[in-house]
Design an enzyme around this catalytic site. Structure first.
Site, PDB file in Angstrom:
ATOM      1  N   TYR A  55       0.857  -1.195   0.000  1.00 45.45           N
ATOM      2  CA  TYR A  55       0.000   0.000   0.000  1.00 45.45           C
ATOM      3  C   TYR A  55       0.886   1.235   0.000  1.00 45.45           C
ATOM      4  CZ  TYR A  55      -4.959  -1.011   0.399  1.00 45.45           C
ATOM      5  OH  TYR A  55      -6.247  -1.344   0.120  1.00 45.45           O
ATOM      6  N   GLU A  57      -0.511   4.807  -0.291  1.00 45.34           N
ATOM      7  CA  GLU A  57      -1.323   6.033  -0.431  1.00 45.34           C
ATOM      8  C   GLU A  57      -0.474   7.265  -0.223  1.00 45.34           C
ATOM      9  OE1 GLU A  57      -2.981   3.566   1.560  1.00 45.34           O
ATOM     10  OE2 GLU A  57      -5.141   3.866   1.286  1.00 45.34           O
ATOM     11  N   ASP A 202      -6.998  14.062 -24.605  1.00 44.51           N
ATOM     12  CA  ASP A 202      -6.936  12.658 -24.196  1.00 44.51           C
ATOM     13  C   ASP A 202      -6.273  11.906 -25.349  1.00 44.51           C
ATOM     14  OD1 ASP A 202      -7.341   9.997 -23.701  1.00 44.51           O
ATOM     15  OD2 ASP A 202      -9.480  10.166 -23.260  1.00 44.51           O
ATOM     16  N   THR A 229      -3.588   6.575 -21.600  1.00 42.45           N
ATOM     17  CA  THR A 229      -3.457   5.250 -20.994  1.00 42.45           C
ATOM     18  C   THR A 229      -2.065   4.725 -21.328  1.00 42.45           C
ATOM     19  OG1 THR A 229      -4.486   4.274 -22.941  1.00 42.45           O
ATOM     20  CG2 THR A 229      -5.905   4.624 -21.022  1.00 42.45           C
ATOM     21  N   LYS A 232      -1.915   0.948 -24.504  1.00 41.71           N
ATOM     22  CA  LYS A 232      -2.284   0.895 -25.928  1.00 41.71           C
ATOM     23  C   LYS A 232      -1.001   1.001 -26.760  1.00 41.71           C
ATOM     24  CE  LYS A 232      -7.016   2.496 -25.208  1.00 41.71           C
ATOM     25  NZ  LYS A 232      -7.243   3.242 -23.970  1.00 41.71           N
ATOM     26  N   ARG A 238      -1.713  -2.049 -18.048  1.00 43.74           N
ATOM     27  CA  ARG A 238      -2.952  -1.267 -18.044  1.00 43.74           C
ATOM     28  C   ARG A 238      -2.781  -0.154 -17.022  1.00 43.74           C
ATOM     29  NH1 ARG A 238      -6.201  -4.394 -21.129  1.00 43.74           N
ATOM     30  NH2 ARG A 238      -7.749  -2.763 -21.135  1.00 43.74           N
TER      31      ARG A 238
HETATM   32  N1  DSN Z   1     -11.630   0.544 -24.629  1.00 38.37           N
HETATM   33  C1  DSN Z   1     -10.827   1.585 -25.190  1.00 38.37           C
HETATM   34  C2  DSN Z   1     -10.748   1.488 -26.654  1.00 38.37           C
HETATM   35  O1  DSN Z   1     -10.885   0.378 -27.142  1.00 38.37           O
HETATM   36  O2  DSN Z   1     -10.547   2.459 -27.343  1.00 38.37           O
HETATM   37  C3  DSN Z   1     -11.273   2.914 -24.787  1.00 38.37           C
HETATM   38  O3  DSN Z   1     -11.884   2.843 -23.557  1.00 38.37           O
END
Ligand code: DSN
Length: 419
Positions: A55, A57, A202, A229, A232, A238
């Site tokens: 943990y 925090e 974003d 994120t 990707k 993730r």
């Molecule tokens: N699930 C993601 C995507 O496939 O673009 C976005 O949340």
């Protein structure tokens, strides 16, 4: 040393079987979902490491629990690497994933009911960009702009300016989840400045491509906040990151913790630190360039075969096929037909789609995962051939099995890292 896999096989054979099945699926098929990737073996190691036990925090040097001599180092590394890679003044690396990441930004700056200008879902925006089915859509007053009626995927900035003057947003948000276009950040910034709004981009889908310098960086246009994120195009675990100017650092950090989340997932932060180091290396720059070349090759090969692409092509890593116009199939049927031959894509709504989200008019494809496995332009052309063949004449029975075996043999020549 105990072999964790053997242990799993003994303690939960059912779950072990599912893990083996997923590994087999990933190795034998090809992932063309643009938001997915195959991460590094070191990321898998760190995700499964003892950092998961801890943990933490708070923030480095300001934690609520003891025992942070190593977690502080991990988070400092991740923050410093993120700042350097994205050329920004502050990075928060704790968001658990993309949705809480965006929520933390809204909640940092806005009061419930405040107005946000963001892209409509069917034109490329994300659920957290104000879709009525998301809690964010209920909490804030989203005005959703669209791309031009010409269906070229471009934003009409005169129309955006008119909307901004009329609705006086506190935040102008750009960035998309299903648009093959590159955003014009300078024009968004000009509109936001006119009405005194903050700017947020974003870049979740293209985070890796921006990090590698293969696509525009919103900070070059003076943006306030950028979210991305990490799993990707960046190829990491993730998770999410909020990048911002120094003047916003305190608000952002407080909004993530204690505002929205509890303890960060330190195994994930450690894996992110590794990912950010890799993303600064020359190999990753070559990877990002190849992702874009592969997307171009895939788009051209599909267009040559008469396929209708939303926006007519791509400027990034993804493309959207209008399957109704091209093949007379809705996106759900097309997704299934390709799944049956080990090509994984996702069904996708198209701009102002007359069909419902679970039976939309298109599918979405992207090149980051295939590029990770070493596929190049010729391989994209081969995939395009199979995609068109299958969608023109969805296969069944022995015919389907024959084609599936051919595609699996092809995929097996490109190993999946970590399997
Ligand atoms: N699930 C993601 C995507 O496939 O673009 C976005 O949340």
């Amino acid at each position: 040393m105990v072999d964790a896999r053997e242990l799993l096989a003994q303690s939960d054979p059912q779950l072990h079987g599912l893990l083996l099945g997923e590994e087999r699926r990933q190795a034998r098929g090809v992932e063309l979902i643009p938001s997915e990737n195959y991460t590094y073996p070191e990321v898998l190691l760190l995700l499964g490491s003892v950092f998961t036990n801890k943990y933490a925090e708070g923030y480095p040097g300001r934690r609520y629990y003891g025992g942070q001599e190593f977690t502080d180092g991990v988070e400092e590394l991740a923050r410093a690497r993120a700042r350097e890679l994205f050329r920004c003044e502050h990075a928060n690396v704790q968001p658990l994933s993309g949705s809480p990441m965006n929520q933390a930004v809204y909640l940092a700056f806005l009061d419930p009911g405040d107005t946000i200008l963001a892209m409509d879902l069917s034109h490329g925006g994300h659920l957290t960009h104000g879709s009525p089915v998301s809690h964010m859509g209920r909490l804030f007053h989203f005005i959703r702009y669209k791309t031009r009626p010409e269906r070229d995927g471009r934003v009409d900035f005169e129309e955006l300016r008119r909307l901004a003057r009329e609705t006086r947003p506190r935040l102008v948000l750009c960035g998309t989840t299903s648009s093959p276009r590159e955003d014009d950040y300078a024009s968004f910034k000009a509109v936001a400045d006119e009405v005194g709004a903050l700017t947020m981009a974003d870049i979740s889908h293209i985070g890796g491509l921006v990090a590698a310098g293969a696509m525009r960086n919103p900070f070059d246009a003076g943006f306030d906040v950028v979210t991305t994120t990490s799993h990707k195009s960046l190829r990491g675990p993730r998770g999410g990151m909020i990048l911002c100017r120094r003047e916003h650092a305190e608000r952002i950090d407080k909004s993530v913790f204690p505002g929205l989340q509890g303890g960060p997932h330190m195994n994930q932060v450690a894996a992110l630190a590794l990912t950010l180091r890799k993303a600064g290396e020359p190999d990753f720059r070559a990877y990002a360039a190849q992702v874009l070349l592969n997307a171009q090759a895939l788009a051209e090969a599909l267009l040559d075969r008469g396929v209708e692409l939303v926006t007519g092509g791509t400027e990034n890593h993804m493309l959207v096929i209008d399957t109704v116009a091209s093949f007379g199939l809705d996106g759900r049927v097309a997704e299934r037909a390709l799944d049956d031959v080990a090509i994984t894509v996702n069904k996708q709504i198209t701009p102002d789609d007359p069909n419902p989200p679970l039976r939309p008019s298109g599918i979405r494809l992207g090149t980051p995962p295939a590029t990770t496995r070493g596929m190049k332009q010729d391989d994209m052309r081969r995939l395009a051939g199979w995609i068109v063949e299958v969608l023109r004449h969805p296969r069944t029975g022995a015919d389907q099995q024959r084609l599936r075996a051919e595609i699996e043999d092809f995929c097996l020549t490109f190993p999946v890292p970590g399997i």
